[in-house]
Design an enzyme around this catalytic site. Structure first.
Site, PDB file in Angstrom:
ATOM      1  N   THR A 202       0.847  -1.187   0.000  1.00  0.00           N
ATOM      2  CA  THR A 202       0.000   0.000   0.000  1.00  0.00           C
ATOM      3  C   THR A 202       0.881   1.234   0.000  1.00  0.00           C
ATOM      4  OG1 THR A 202      -1.487   1.373   1.333  1.00  0.00           O
ATOM      5  CG2 THR A 202      -0.222  -0.295   2.509  1.00  0.00           C
ATOM      6  N   ASP A 204      -0.128   4.093   0.529  1.00  0.00           N
ATOM      7  CA  ASP A 204      -0.613   4.971   1.600  1.00  0.00           C
ATOM      8  C   ASP A 204      -0.102   4.574   2.974  1.00  0.00           C
ATOM      9  OD1 ASP A 204      -2.020   6.366  -0.297  1.00  0.00           O
ATOM     10  OD2 ASP A 204      -3.966   5.483   0.185  1.00  0.00           O
ATOM     11  N   ARG A 358       3.573   6.908  -7.835  1.00  0.00           N
ATOM     12  CA  ARG A 358       3.305   5.481  -7.630  1.00  0.00           C
ATOM     13  C   ARG A 358       3.819   4.596  -8.768  1.00  0.00           C
ATOM     14  NH1 ARG A 358      -3.053   3.909  -8.281  1.00  0.00           N
ATOM     15  NH2 ARG A 358      -3.079   3.678 -10.547  1.00  0.00           N
TER      16      ARG A 358
END
Length: 433
Positions: A202, A204, A358
């Site tokens: 992830t 995040d 990303r």
């Protein structure tokens, strides 16, 4: 007596008793009778009701005895959810560890996420070899492609049976780990001996109990570059404002860490901390004061911040993630209107580097970590572990049960020293009265 929310289970399920000698004769094998004892702080647990928690975890690493016979073992890898720096590095690490050290000759790549298991989609399956993955770490993204959304665990279990897969490595975020749990439950119901191992992914950094997810350091590094550019733009004109939008649906770790790295951010907006635009304590008046006093400002906004200001019901995508409104557009419109009413010249530059961040290859630090994750995932699987993820906790590679990491999302504790440090760095509390 009521069970404390910190009284969690750390035991890892196993498919059976390992009886096959490991081919890794020159490695230091892990003694399973000696767990790793770690002292965890309230900040690491994202809780406030304890200062230190002492807990025992199963240590990652090679075992002396294996459950699976390497010569008869077939593995599969699937990547799920959004992109993140380092996915290809993890794939490469798994393939090389399985092939070179355990002698496993068949590793399948399931394409397009969990959809790749569903016959109706008609996706191909790739055979992964050390030769085919030799250079993939130089590129961002995933060579297997990805998708969002849950798929029927019964159909996935059917596909695993047809493919005769013994071990499945699931690389993905919170939704993928929940899917992995459902696959574990289904193959267990069928009494099939399939090891399901998760590698938490992830950008995040919001998976429960995973204090550092791979790719996060790379994301922060690239986000800091965007903040540097915003500061240059803001200071290059009178009353300049640089607004940077960063990834973070429900957790503002990238925005906060990058802001701490640069020390140039004046206003940091994250999903965990509510704010208002209008009024004496609102962002617009605070920005006006900042521009009058200092002549420029830099704002960093996580994409999930301030969603309550946009109105309307919150919708979610097939993976359960919130569909976000344009908070930065809302801030820009409000700031322009406010400055026009106050007769203040204002020059705003908006930077959104989300997909650049990303999609890049992992940096050196993340690349090393991805290697550890891939190696330890294979070690765990070959020993017959299942229903678990591999991660680093403190300085140790450990196994965590899927049930633990899917309990909730990890978010910034706005009463923590980490958040207070960020507020001290920005100085925004001096303006947001």
């Amino acid at each position: 007596m009521a069970k404390s929310k910190l009284d969690f289970e750390t035991r890892i399920p196993r498919l059976g008793t390992p009886k096959i000698p490991s081919p890794l004769t020159h490695f230091r094998h892990v003694d399973e009778s000696v767990p790793v004892t770690l002292m965890l702080t309230s900040g690491e647990l994202n809780e406030l009701d304890t200062d230190i928690l002492k807990k025992k975890f199963e240590k990652g690493g090679p075992r002396e005895k294996l459950y699976f016979d390497p010569s008869k073992t077939k593995c599969a890898i699937v990547t799920c959810g959004g992109l993140c720096p380092g996915i290809n590095d993890v794939i490469r690490s798994i393939v090389n560890e399985a092939n070179y050290h355990y002698g496993i000759r068949t590793v399948l790549g399931i394409t397009n996420g969990l959809r790749g298991f569903i016959p109706d989609y008609g996706y191909d399956i790739k055979e992964l070899t050390p030769e085919s993955v030799s250079n993939i770490h130089q590129f961002g993204g995933t060579i297997l492609s990805s998708s969002r959304g849950l798929q029927d665990p019964e159909v996935i279990a059917d596909s695993l049976e047809r493919l005769n897969v013994n071990i499945l490595f699931v690389i993905g975020g919170d939704g993928a780990m929940r899917a992995a749990r459902s696959i574990v439950d289904e193959v267990s119901r069928r009494k099939r001996k399939v090891s399901i191992i998760g590698i938490p992914k992830t950008i995040d950094n919001d998976i429960n109990f995973i204090t550092r997810s791979f790719g996060f350091d790379t994301a922060v590094e690239k986000a800091a570059e965007a903040i540097r550019c915003a500061h240059v733009e803001a200071t290059g004109v009178d009353h300049g404002v640089g607004l940077v939008k960063l990834m973070g649906r429900e957790a503002g770790f990238i925005a906060t860490q990058a802001s701490l790295a640069m020390q140039e951010v004046n206003f940091l907006l994250v999903p965990e901390q509510r704010f208002t635009l209008d009024g004496e304590g609102g962002l617009l008046n605070a920005l006006e004061r900042r521009l009058r006093e200092r002549g420029h400002a830099v704002i960093v906004c996580a994409e999930g911040a301030g969603q309550d200001l946009l109105g309307g019901p919150l919708e979610r995508d097939p993976s359960g993630n919130p569909k976000l409104g344009d908070i930065c557009g809302h801030i820009i419109t409000g700031l322009k209107d406010h400055c026009r009413k106050q007769d203040i010249e204002m020059n705003i530059k908006f930077i959104d580097p989300s997909y650049l961040i990303r999609s890049v290859p992992a940096n050196a630090g993340d690349r090393v970590y991805c290697g550890f994750l891939g190696q330890n995932a294979v070690h765990a699987a070959m020993a017959g572990k299942t229903g678990m993820v591999v991660t680093r906790l403190k300085s140790s590679m450990v196994h965590l049960p899927l049930e633990l990491v899917t309990t909730k999302r990890r978010t910034i504790n706005v009463n923590s020293e980490f958040w207070f440090s960020a507020m001290e760095s920005t100085g925004q509390m001096e303006y947001l009265k």
